[in-house]
Design an enzyme around this catalytic site. Sequence first.
Site, PDB file in Angstrom:
ATOM      1  N   ALA A  66       0.866  -1.175   0.000  1.00  0.00           N
ATOM      2  CA  ALA A  66       0.000   0.000   0.000  1.00  0.00           C
ATOM      3  C   ALA A  66       0.903   1.225   0.000  1.00  0.00           C
ATOM      4  O   ALA A  66       2.067   1.157   0.419  1.00  0.00           O
ATOM      5  CB  ALA A  66      -0.900  -0.022   1.224  1.00  0.00           C
ATOM      6  N   GLY A 111       0.425  -4.900   0.915  1.00  0.00           N
ATOM      7  CA  GLY A 111      -0.770  -5.022   0.080  1.00  0.00           C
ATOM      8  C   GLY A 111      -0.525  -5.780  -1.213  1.00  0.00           C
ATOM      9  O   GLY A 111      -1.452  -6.369  -1.772  1.00  0.00           O
ATOM     10  N   GLU A 114      -0.797  -9.299  -0.233  1.00  0.00           N
ATOM     11  CA  GLU A 114      -2.216  -9.566   0.022  1.00  0.00           C
ATOM     12  C   GLU A 114      -3.019  -9.660  -1.276  1.00  0.00           C
ATOM     13  O   GLU A 114      -3.954 -10.450  -1.381  1.00  0.00           O
ATOM     14  CB  GLU A 114      -2.789  -8.464   0.919  1.00  0.00           C
ATOM     15  CG  GLU A 114      -2.185  -8.498   2.313  1.00  0.00           C
ATOM     16  CD  GLU A 114      -2.667  -7.342   3.171  1.00  0.00           C
ATOM     17  OE1 GLU A 114      -2.231  -6.197   2.917  1.00  0.00           O
ATOM     18  OE2 GLU A 114      -3.506  -7.574   4.059  1.00  0.00           O
ATOM     19  N   GLU A 134       4.338  -4.895   7.402  1.00  0.00           N
ATOM     20  CA  GLU A 134       3.531  -3.871   8.084  1.00  0.00           C
ATOM     21  C   GLU A 134       3.936  -3.606   9.523  1.00  0.00           C
ATOM     22  O   GLU A 134       3.937  -2.452   9.978  1.00  0.00           O
ATOM     23  CB  GLU A 134       2.033  -4.263   8.050  1.00  0.00           C
ATOM     24  CG  GLU A 134       1.359  -4.024   6.708  1.00  0.00           C
ATOM     25  CD  GLU A 134       1.456  -5.200   5.757  1.00  0.00           C
ATOM     26  OE1 GLU A 134       2.290  -6.101   6.001  1.00  0.00           O
ATOM     27  OE2 GLU A 134       0.707  -5.220   4.774  1.00  0.00           O
TER      28      GLU A 134
HETATM   29  N1  COA Z   1       4.583   3.120  -0.816  1.00  0.00           N
HETATM   30  C1  COA Z   1       4.987   4.270  -1.377  1.00  0.00           C
HETATM   31  N2  COA Z   1       6.127   4.383  -2.095  1.00  0.00           N
HETATM   32  C2  COA Z   1       6.866   3.271  -2.236  1.00  0.00           C
HETATM   33  C3  COA Z   1       6.517   2.041  -1.673  1.00  0.00           C
HETATM   34  C4  COA Z   1       5.300   1.999  -0.930  1.00  0.00           C
HETATM   35  N3  COA Z   1       4.869   0.861  -0.376  1.00  0.00           N
HETATM   36  N4  COA Z   1       7.460   1.133  -1.977  1.00  0.00           N
HETATM   37  C5  COA Z   1       8.378   1.782  -2.727  1.00  0.00           C
HETATM   38  N5  COA Z   1       8.030   3.065  -2.884  1.00  0.00           N
HETATM   39  C6  COA Z   1       8.743   4.118  -3.611  1.00  0.00           C
HETATM   40  C7  COA Z   1       9.988   4.615  -2.861  1.00  0.00           C
HETATM   41  O1  COA Z   1       9.619   5.564  -1.877  1.00  0.00           O
HETATM   42  C8  COA Z   1      10.769   5.205  -3.999  1.00  0.00           C
HETATM   43  O2  COA Z   1      10.189   6.450  -4.340  1.00  0.00           O
HETATM   44  P1  COA Z   1      11.142   7.743  -4.587  1.00  0.00           P
HETATM   45  O3  COA Z   1      12.001   7.344  -5.743  1.00  0.00           O
HETATM   46  O4  COA Z   1      10.171   8.829  -4.911  1.00  0.00           O
HETATM   47  O5  COA Z   1      11.920   7.932  -3.332  1.00  0.00           O
HETATM   48  C9  COA Z   1      10.470   4.257  -5.151  1.00  0.00           C
HETATM   49  O6  COA Z   1       9.257   3.588  -4.814  1.00  0.00           O
HETATM   50  C10 COA Z   1      11.548   3.208  -5.344  1.00  0.00           C
HETATM   51  O7  COA Z   1      11.737   2.525  -4.121  1.00  0.00           O
HETATM   52  P2  COA Z   1      13.150   2.366  -3.394  1.00  0.00           P
HETATM   53  O8  COA Z   1      12.904   2.183  -1.932  1.00  0.00           O
HETATM   54  O9  COA Z   1      14.063   3.475  -3.786  1.00  0.00           O
HETATM   55  O10 COA Z   1      13.652   1.011  -4.069  1.00  0.00           O
HETATM   56  P3  COA Z   1      14.687  -0.041  -3.439  1.00  0.00           P
HETATM   57  O11 COA Z   1      15.017  -0.960  -4.551  1.00  0.00           O
HETATM   58  O12 COA Z   1      15.790   0.646  -2.733  1.00  0.00           O
HETATM   59  O13 COA Z   1      13.844  -0.842  -2.312  1.00  0.00           O
HETATM   60  C11 COA Z   1      11.879  -1.959  -1.445  1.00  0.00           C
HETATM   61  C12 COA Z   1      12.738  -1.620  -2.693  1.00  0.00           C
HETATM   62  C13 COA Z   1      10.637  -2.683  -1.935  1.00  0.00           C
HETATM   63  C14 COA Z   1      12.690  -2.894  -0.521  1.00  0.00           C
HETATM   64  C15 COA Z   1      11.523  -0.673  -0.707  1.00  0.00           C
HETATM   65  O14 COA Z   1      10.979   0.244  -1.646  1.00  0.00           O
HETATM   66  C16 COA Z   1      10.509  -0.859   0.370  1.00  0.00           C
HETATM   67  O15 COA Z   1      10.839  -1.353   1.438  1.00  0.00           O
HETATM   68  N6  COA Z   1       9.240  -0.441   0.137  1.00  0.00           N
HETATM   69  C17 COA Z   1       8.198  -0.456   1.125  1.00  0.00           C
HETATM   70  C18 COA Z   1       7.675  -1.861   1.320  1.00  0.00           C
HETATM   71  C19 COA Z   1       6.594  -1.886   2.393  1.00  0.00           C
HETATM   72  O16 COA Z   1       6.838  -1.631   3.554  1.00  0.00           O
HETATM   73  N7  COA Z   1       5.372  -2.205   1.960  1.00  0.00           N
HETATM   74  C20 COA Z   1       4.254  -2.358   2.837  1.00  0.00           C
HETATM   75  C21 COA Z   1       3.475  -1.109   2.950  1.00  0.00           C
HETATM   76  S1  COA Z   1       2.108  -1.326   4.054  1.00  0.00           S
END
Ligand code: COA
Length: 260
Positions: A66, A111, A114, A134
């Site tokens: 999400a 999400g 999910e 989460e």
């Molecule tokens: N919501 C909003 N933005 C998200 C996102 C999310 N769940 N997951 C990734 N993004 C965005 C990042 O903020 C980044 O945006 P920016 O370039 O404007 O800063 C872009 O997507 C790329 O992500 P980034 O973190 O730079 O890539 P990465 O390869 O370094 O890491 C992940 C990848 C998936 C490990 C990392 O993005 C992450 O941990 N995301 C969140 C996962 C999460 O907690 N999901 C559950 C949400 S309830």
Amino acid sequence: MSDAFVRVEKRDELAVVVIDRQDKLNALNADVVRELGEAFESLREDDDVRGVIVTGAGEKAFVAGADIGELAKMTPLSGIQVSRDGQDVFTSIERFPKPVLAAVGGYALGGGCELALACHLRVASDNARFGLPEVGLGIIPGYGGTLRLARLVGLGRALEMTLTGGMVDAEKAERIGLVSAVFPREELLDRACAFMGEITKNGPVALRMALESVYLALDSAPGEALRFESALFGFLASTEDMKEGMSAFLEKRKADFKGR
Ligand code: COA
């Protein structure tokens, strides 16, 4: 229907629903969730579509969760609503009358995991990573994950993923039954279509009733579920598909199902 983040591509008798918000790793904001629901509604009565594949655009992610930017602003009441809106769309996918397969390439987190769980089946690329992170954000899965993960992989594995928030790679996902098969990243969509083709060659009405029976059984007492199964079993004797399927077997030819 708005096509800003979700598009539908047709591949013969399959529809591929593509989530395309690549700059945020296909994270589910409110628009994506709404468009996803609209895409499935548009496919529900489309007789040319016999199965649906859900996938994410780009190499890195199926859906990275999400949208945390949106979630950060939620209040207790809006949080309940966000969760219910997502649950409604995901439940409409789970109860969709045609088979739905998640083709997971890259991250399927929060999400996104999910969403994959709400699909009837899942296949993954070799770089796939599943997780429910989460609790690391101070929340819990809110789109049905606390229910569906344990149902699929068992309580122990589900609690391990939910409480650690850690990621599971494709090999482990296959081992614990989270996905049915793992394919090389570049072959994912073609192999997913072939996988789905093995399903959609079967009788469409039978597939629909099999899904009905299986999901109703999850929500009901065993006695009721068995009676419902019998009613659907008997109902299928009224279909052209049953006559065609059995005639084709007896005549040693391939069945040509019409979905009637
Ligand atoms: N919501 C909003 N933005 C998200 C996102 C999310 N769940 N997951 C990734 N993004 C965005 C990042 O903020 C980044 O945006 P920016 O370039 O404007 O800063 C872009 O997507 C790329 O992500 P980034 O973190 O730079 O890539 P990465 O390869 O370094 O890491 C992940 C990848 C998936 C490990 C990392 O993005 C992450 O941990 N995301 C969140 C996962 C999460 O907690 N999901 C559950 C949400 S309830």
